[in-house]
Write a protein that holds these residues in place. Sequence first.
Motif, PDB file in Angstrom:
ATOM      1  N   CYS A 180       0.836  -1.201   0.000  1.00 28.81           N
ATOM      2  CA  CYS A 180       0.000   0.000   0.000  1.00 28.81           C
ATOM      3  C   CYS A 180       0.874   1.255   0.000  1.00 28.81           C
ATOM      4  CB  CYS A 180      -0.898  -0.008   1.238  1.00 28.81           C
ATOM      5  SG  CYS A 180      -2.056   1.367   1.300  1.00 28.81           S
ATOM      6  N   HIS A 182       0.207   3.990   1.157  1.00 29.97           N
ATOM      7  CA  HIS A 182      -0.003   4.817   2.353  1.00 29.97           C
ATOM      8  C   HIS A 182       1.104   4.549   3.378  1.00 29.97           C
ATOM      9  CE1 HIS A 182      -2.426   5.790   6.196  1.00 29.97           C
ATOM     10  NE2 HIS A 182      -1.925   6.902   5.687  1.00 29.97           N
ATOM     11  N   LEU A 183       1.025   3.413   4.061  1.00 29.02           N
ATOM     12  CA  LEU A 183       2.053   3.120   5.068  1.00 29.02           C
ATOM     13  C   LEU A 183       2.656   1.726   4.903  1.00 29.02           C
ATOM     14  CD1 LEU A 183       0.551   4.771   8.279  1.00 29.02           C
ATOM     15  CD2 LEU A 183       2.402   5.605   6.818  1.00 29.02           C
ATOM     16  N   CYS A 198      -7.286  -2.146   1.542  1.00 27.52           N
ATOM     17  CA  CYS A 198      -6.204  -2.231   2.556  1.00 27.52           C
ATOM     18  C   CYS A 198      -6.819  -2.359   3.948  1.00 27.52           C
ATOM     19  CB  CYS A 198      -5.312  -0.998   2.476  1.00 27.52           C
ATOM     20  SG  CYS A 198      -3.919  -1.096   3.635  1.00 27.52           S
ATOM     21  N   HIS A 201      -5.787   0.944   7.016  1.00 30.26           N
ATOM     22  CA  HIS A 201      -6.484   2.227   7.213  1.00 30.26           C
ATOM     23  C   HIS A 201      -7.611   2.411   6.200  1.00 30.26           C
ATOM     24  CE1 HIS A 201      -2.217   2.644   8.454  1.00 30.26           C
ATOM     25  NE2 HIS A 201      -2.807   3.001   9.573  1.00 30.26           N
ATOM     26  N   SER A 203      -7.780   2.126   2.784  1.00 28.68           N
ATOM     27  CA  SER A 203      -7.664   2.624   1.403  1.00 28.68           C
ATOM     28  C   SER A 203      -8.204   1.576   0.435  1.00 28.68           C
ATOM     29  CB  SER A 203      -6.200   2.939   1.071  1.00 28.68           C
ATOM     30  OG  SER A 203      -5.784   4.089   1.762  1.00 28.68           O
TER      31      SER A 203
END
Length: 260
Positions: A180, A182-183, A198, A201, A203
């Motif tokens: 991902c 994001h993180l 995901c 969080h 997504s």
Amino acid sequence: MTTSFLVVGALACAALVAQRRPHAGVPRLDRAARRQDHVAQRPPRAHHRRDHSPVPTPRRERHVTRRPVDEEAIGVTRRSFLNRALLAGTGVGVAAFASAALGFLWPAPANGFGSKITIGSTADEAAAFATKQPFYNAAAKTYIVAYPKADLDKAEQVPAYAPPILAGMEAGYVALYQTCPHLGCRVPWCQSSRWFECPCHGSKYNAVGEKQGGPAPRGMDRFVFTLSGSDIVVDTGNLVLGPPVGTDTSDQSPAGPPCV
Ligand code: FES
């Protein structure tokens, strides 16, 4: 009679006096002899000793000076412990940084992640697509999804789709990186919505990896790949960032309820 008493009394007195004097009857020494005796009885002086050996000194009570204990010599003080701990911490930090730098600079393994990996044939992908799922390869950390030919015109309008990525879409595939943007969680496929969702969080990405919701800053990143005969070879050392937020070329709604 009286005379004989006087004689006996005189003899008795003489005997008593003789008993009280210890040297009685011993002839007295003259002055020179007494002086010799006195010199002979004195302790010898150092310069009088014939063998010149030092005169033994009498034993005296010796005064002992107590010195403070050197803690450095007998153990670890607080200061030395802290110094050593600081040194050890710095060493560990430097070693970690050096190993990370080495890992970054080290050439990619010949046939592992970071190299070109043959992940399967087009027949393998077709079998996965027939079950309405992407084809997944763990070694390459890659999902292979189909890209609809009908949407190519829209994809060509997206500047983020660089020519190598666009070439793969024209061949009918997209090779999505599983991580991902994001993180860094691994993004699984949700069979009910037929999106990537995901779990970390929330997504969400459509079937070709374009972002549809959640905190991710862009769509899923992707790899450049080539077709070698019927094999798909993914270059896992050639990662291209995903399309920006708002990109939606496949116009695909969720097929069912979300997984996240
Ligand atoms: S890591 Fe995927 S949404 Fe945060």
